[in-house]
Scaffold this motif. Structure first.
Motif, PDB file in Angstrom:
ATOM      1  N   ALA A 218     -20.703  -3.667 -34.480  1.00 56.96           N
ATOM      2  CA  ALA A 218     -19.784  -2.731 -33.822  1.00 56.96           C
ATOM      3  C   ALA A 218     -18.541  -3.442 -33.294  1.00 56.96           C
ATOM      4  N   ARG A 219     -18.704  -4.714 -32.896  1.00 58.81           N
ATOM      5  CA  ARG A 219     -17.581  -5.482 -32.329  1.00 58.81           C
ATOM      6  C   ARG A 219     -16.404  -5.552 -33.307  1.00 58.81           C
ATOM      7  N   PHE A 220     -16.706  -5.381 -34.614  1.00 61.07           N
ATOM      8  CA  PHE A 220     -15.642  -5.460 -35.615  1.00 61.07           C
ATOM      9  C   PHE A 220     -14.966  -4.112 -35.864  1.00 61.07           C
ATOM     10  N   TRP A 221     -15.439  -3.065 -35.195  1.00 63.43           N
ATOM     11  CA  TRP A 221     -14.889  -1.734 -35.451  1.00 63.43           C
ATOM     12  C   TRP A 221     -14.310  -1.066 -34.209  1.00 63.43           C
ATOM     13  N   ALA A 222     -14.639  -1.530 -33.021  1.00 74.08           N
ATOM     14  CA  ALA A 222     -14.211  -0.821 -31.807  1.00 74.08           C
ATOM     15  C   ALA A 222     -13.719  -1.805 -30.763  1.00 74.08           C
ATOM     16  N   ARG A 223     -12.808  -1.327 -29.894  1.00 70.72           N
ATOM     17  CA  ARG A 223     -12.202  -2.187 -28.881  1.00 70.72           C
ATOM     18  C   ARG A 223     -12.586  -1.809 -27.460  1.00 70.72           C
ATOM     19  N   GLN A 224     -13.325  -0.701 -27.311  1.00 73.12           N
ATOM     20  CA  GLN A 224     -13.718  -0.321 -25.944  1.00 73.12           C
ATOM     21  C   GLN A 224     -15.218  -0.041 -25.903  1.00 73.12           C
ATOM     22  N   VAL A 225     -15.772  -0.109 -24.687  1.00 72.92           N
ATOM     23  CA  VAL A 225     -17.231  -0.069 -24.568  1.00 72.92           C
ATOM     24  C   VAL A 225     -17.803   1.235 -25.122  1.00 72.92           C
ATOM     25  N   VAL A 231     -20.598   3.263 -32.177  1.00 73.08           N
ATOM     26  CA  VAL A 231     -20.717   2.605 -33.483  1.00 73.08           C
ATOM     27  C   VAL A 231     -22.075   1.906 -33.602  1.00 73.08           C
ATOM     28  N   ALA A 232     -22.505   1.235 -32.525  1.00 76.96           N
ATOM     29  CA  ALA A 232     -23.790   0.524 -32.566  1.00 76.96           C
ATOM     30  C   ALA A 232     -24.930   1.502 -32.850  1.00 76.96           C
ATOM     31  N   MET A 233     -24.895   2.662 -32.177  1.00 77.97           N
ATOM     32  CA  MET A 233     -25.941   3.672 -32.404  1.00 77.97           C
ATOM     33  C   MET A 233     -25.926   4.132 -33.870  1.00 77.97           C
ATOM     34  N   ALA A 234     -24.717   4.414 -34.377  1.00 78.36           N
ATOM     35  CA  ALA A 234     -24.603   4.922 -35.746  1.00 78.36           C
ATOM     36  C   ALA A 234     -25.089   3.879 -36.749  1.00 78.36           C
ATOM     37  N   VAL A 235     -24.689   2.617 -36.549  1.00 77.07           N
ATOM     38  CA  VAL A 235     -25.108   1.551 -37.479  1.00 77.07           C
ATOM     39  C   VAL A 235     -26.627   1.373 -37.413  1.00 77.07           C
ATOM     40  N   ALA A 236     -27.184   1.430 -36.201  1.00 78.82           N
ATOM     41  CA  ALA A 236     -28.639   1.249 -36.055  1.00 78.82           C
ATOM     42  C   ALA A 236     -29.373   2.361 -36.801  1.00 78.82           C
ATOM     43  N   PHE A 237     -28.915   3.598 -36.643  1.00 85.74           N
ATOM     44  CA  PHE A 237     -29.610   4.701 -37.314  1.00 85.74           C
ATOM     45  C   PHE A 237     -29.435   4.614 -38.823  1.00 85.74           C
ATOM     46  N   ALA A 238     -28.221   4.284 -39.255  1.00 88.50           N
ATOM     47  CA  ALA A 238     -27.980   4.167 -40.702  1.00 88.50           C
ATOM     48  C   ALA A 238     -28.834   3.041 -41.285  1.00 88.50           C
ATOM     49  N   LEU A 266     -23.746  -5.792 -40.837  1.00 88.56           N
ATOM     50  CA  LEU A 266     -23.018  -6.850 -40.122  1.00 88.56           C
ATOM     51  C   LEU A 266     -22.132  -7.632 -41.093  1.00 88.56           C
ATOM     52  N   ALA A 267     -22.688  -7.952 -42.285  1.00 88.10           N
ATOM     53  CA  ALA A 267     -21.919  -8.726 -43.264  1.00 88.10           C
ATOM     54  C   ALA A 267     -20.672  -7.944 -43.687  1.00 88.10           C
ATOM     55  N   VAL A 268     -20.855  -6.636 -43.956  1.00 88.51           N
ATOM     56  CA  VAL A 268     -19.710  -5.803 -44.343  1.00 88.51           C
ATOM     57  C   VAL A 268     -18.679  -5.771 -43.215  1.00 88.51           C
ATOM     58  N   PHE A 272     -14.885  -6.698 -43.573  1.00 87.98           N
ATOM     59  CA  PHE A 272     -13.889  -5.620 -43.656  1.00 87.98           C
ATOM     60  C   PHE A 272     -13.543  -4.984 -42.306  1.00 87.98           C
ATOM     61  N   GLY A 273     -14.202  -5.361 -41.228  1.00 87.76           N
ATOM     62  CA  GLY A 273     -13.978  -4.717 -39.930  1.00 87.76           C
ATOM     63  C   GLY A 273     -12.503  -4.744 -39.534  1.00 87.76           C
ATOM     64  N   ARG A 274     -12.032  -3.640 -38.916  1.00 90.55           N
ATOM     65  CA  ARG A 274     -10.595  -3.586 -38.609  1.00 90.55           C
ATOM     66  C   ARG A 274     -10.259  -4.296 -37.307  1.00 90.55           C
TER      67      ARG A 274
END
Lengths: 294, 224
Positions: A218-225, A231-238, A266-268, A272-274
């Motif tokens: 998630a650290r590679f996709w978002a700048r605020q808590v 994002v962390a929740m979504a990645v975990a479920f996916a 995480l690798a992706v 590619f994280g923005r």
């Protein structure tokens, strides 16, 4: 095979797959945010150490009550909290830093847990405790994991503000609020609680997988808590969903498949994280170099 | 004569085996403006943390004639994790802690006060930026904005001018003057002796213990 057979069929056809998916959803909701805070507090490896600390308690629960989720859960909770407190106390009383003292405690815990299970259980029980069996999650385990996720979300919302300040500016928090130790302990309690939930599904060796890997990605996709948590929740479920599918279609062990799916995310993200992903940084440096030809 | 707002009674602080402060006694008068000077490791930050309630003394007593919420503390900017994913607006709103507490809401009035504080220190319009997007000077201004929102009668500043450009130093020094003129008690740890002479009527020279405490001209006589 149709798209339906590949992506939805396994869950539509089998109750055990649906239960496993619900368990993943609960873990994502509970563990994702806790993982984000562990990462922001630079305690990522501590989560891993603590997950092993759960084992001897779960083993005692197993010896007393067999493979009951509540017995092992309660035992794991007590053992995890004891190790967290003991590691903190040792590092305060001696020169040992908390990470070093935790490393000592978790190795001892892991060894003790394996020893305890071996006295009564067989190899299969041991595998169950070490790697979990998310496909065998029963209703009792599901209630436990769901209950922990519910408690965790509410508790984290309650201590959110002091927790954020404690991560970012601990000196200021202590100057305005004398209860720094309370917030820290409450957070450690939540970590252990979520590890007990993760333990039910992924076993002691991988319980931390759905906690730390999605948070780090998630650290590679978002700048605020807030967005980080989402994002962390979504990645975990996916990860849970894809891992279960891979496990079903390719006859892979489910726990490792889920954790590897999270590692794939995480690798992706690293690539590619923005927010600081490699490609993004490379592109930024390239455009800077074009603008300022030397 | 103004009574003391915070008094120290033979306080000592230890970090493990290291003695950081050794039997310091004295008092900060209400409305005083005091500079804390001394070499690195002299105990300046430790003394501020002690008064702020961040640290507890190993021996001696800190006597505060004010509530916890009446003391505003500016930590060294190095003590703040500036990589933490937080916006300027969120950061400054932490200054409303004494009113909102850990659970309370933040109303429109407080948000307006926070925006006004950002404007006072000259970083209005940066509210949505992340902490990691600010320059050193902008970040120090942000720390001062949070102090303004705290609106406390006692203000403690740990190295408020470290590594700042002249313009920022001048702006922040003006703020400190204004606080002093408004009767607030200000204690600041700093290294810039010229600034101490210009801005601070009182000085406490520390070297773990008190070397001298009194009018700045007397304390700094002979210092470079």
């Amino acid at each position: 095979m149709t798209l339906y057979d590949a992506l939805i069929g396994p869950f539509a056809d089998y109750g055990f797959m649906r239960r496993a998916l619900v368990a993943c959803l609960a873990l994502a909701i509970g563990s994702g945010p806790v993982g984000v805070f562990l990462m922001l507090r630079r305690m990522s490896l501590m989560g891993d150490a603590m997950s092993h600390a759960v084992l001897p308690g779960a083993a005692v629960g197993f010896l007393i009550a067999g493979l009951s989720p509540w017995g092992m859960g309660l035992g794991g909770l007590v053992a995890g909290l004891l190790v967290a407190l003991a590691a903190g106390a040792v590092s305060r009383a001696t020169r040992l830093r908390e990470d070093a003292s935790l490393a000592g405690f978790y190795l001892a815990s892991l060894a003790l847990g394996v020893l305890l299970v071996s006295t009564r259980g067989n190899g299969r029980d041991l595998l169950h405790l070490l790697f979990g069996t998310i496909l065998a999650v029963n209703d009792a385990s599901l209630f436990l994991v769901g209950g922990i996720a519910s408690v965790s979300v509410v508790a984290l919302a309650a201590i959110y503000r002091p927790l954020v300040l404690e991560c970012c500016d601990p000196g200021f928090l202590r100057s305005v609020d004398g209860r720094g130790a309370l917030w820290h302990s409450a957070f450690l309690g939540l970590v252990v609680l979520n590890l007990v939930a993760g333990f039910q599904a992924l076993g002691t060796l991988m319980a931390v997988g759905l906690m730390m890997l999605p948070a780090t990605a998630a650290r590679f996709w978002a700048r605020q808590v807030g967005p980080l948590i989402a994002v962390a929740m979504a990645v975990a479920f996916a990860s849970g969903y894809l891992g279960l599918l891979a496990s079903y279609h390719f006859r892979l062990p489910s726990g490792p498949a889920i954790v590897l799916a999270a590692a794939g995310f995480l690798a992706v993200s690293i690539l590619f994280g923005r927010c600081g992903g490699l490609l993004h940084r490379f592109a930024a440096e390239l455009s800077l170099a074009r603008r300022e030809p030397s | 004569m103004n009574g003391p707002v915070v008094a120290l009674d033979a306080v000592s602080v230890r970090y493990g085996r290291t003695l950081a402060l050794d039997g310091v006694s004295g008092a900060f008068a209400r409305g005083s403006l005091t500079a804390l000077v001394g070499a690195n490791g002299a105990g300046k930050s430790t003394l501020l943390k002690l008064v702020a309630g961040v640290l507890a003394p190993a021996a001696g007593r800190v006597i505060r004639r004010v509530e916890r919420g009446d003391i505003a503390y500016l930590p060294q900017s190095a003590d703040v994790d500036r990589d933490f994913p937080m916006s300027v607006d969120e950061f400054v709103l932490a200054g409303a802690w004494a009113r909102s507490g850990p659970f309370g809401g933040v109303g429109r009035e407080v948000r307006a006060a926070a925006a006004a504080a950002l404007a006072t220190v000259g970083i209005e319009g940066l509210g949505r930026r992340g902490l990691d997007e600010l320059s050193g000077g902008q970040f120090q201004r942000l720390l001062f904005a949070r102090l303004i929102l705290q609106d406390a009668p006692v203000i403690l500043l740990d190295e408020p001018f470290a590594a700042l450009d002249a313009e920022t130093v001048a702006d922040l020094a003006d703020l400190i003057r204004a606080w002093h003129a408004a009767g607030r008690t200000v204690v600041a740890a700093l290294h810039e002796l010229d600034l101490v002479r210009k801005l601070f009527p009182e000085t406490l020279h520390l070297a773990r213990a008190t070397v001298a405490w009194g009018p700045t001209a007397d304390v700094l006589r002979g210092a470079a």
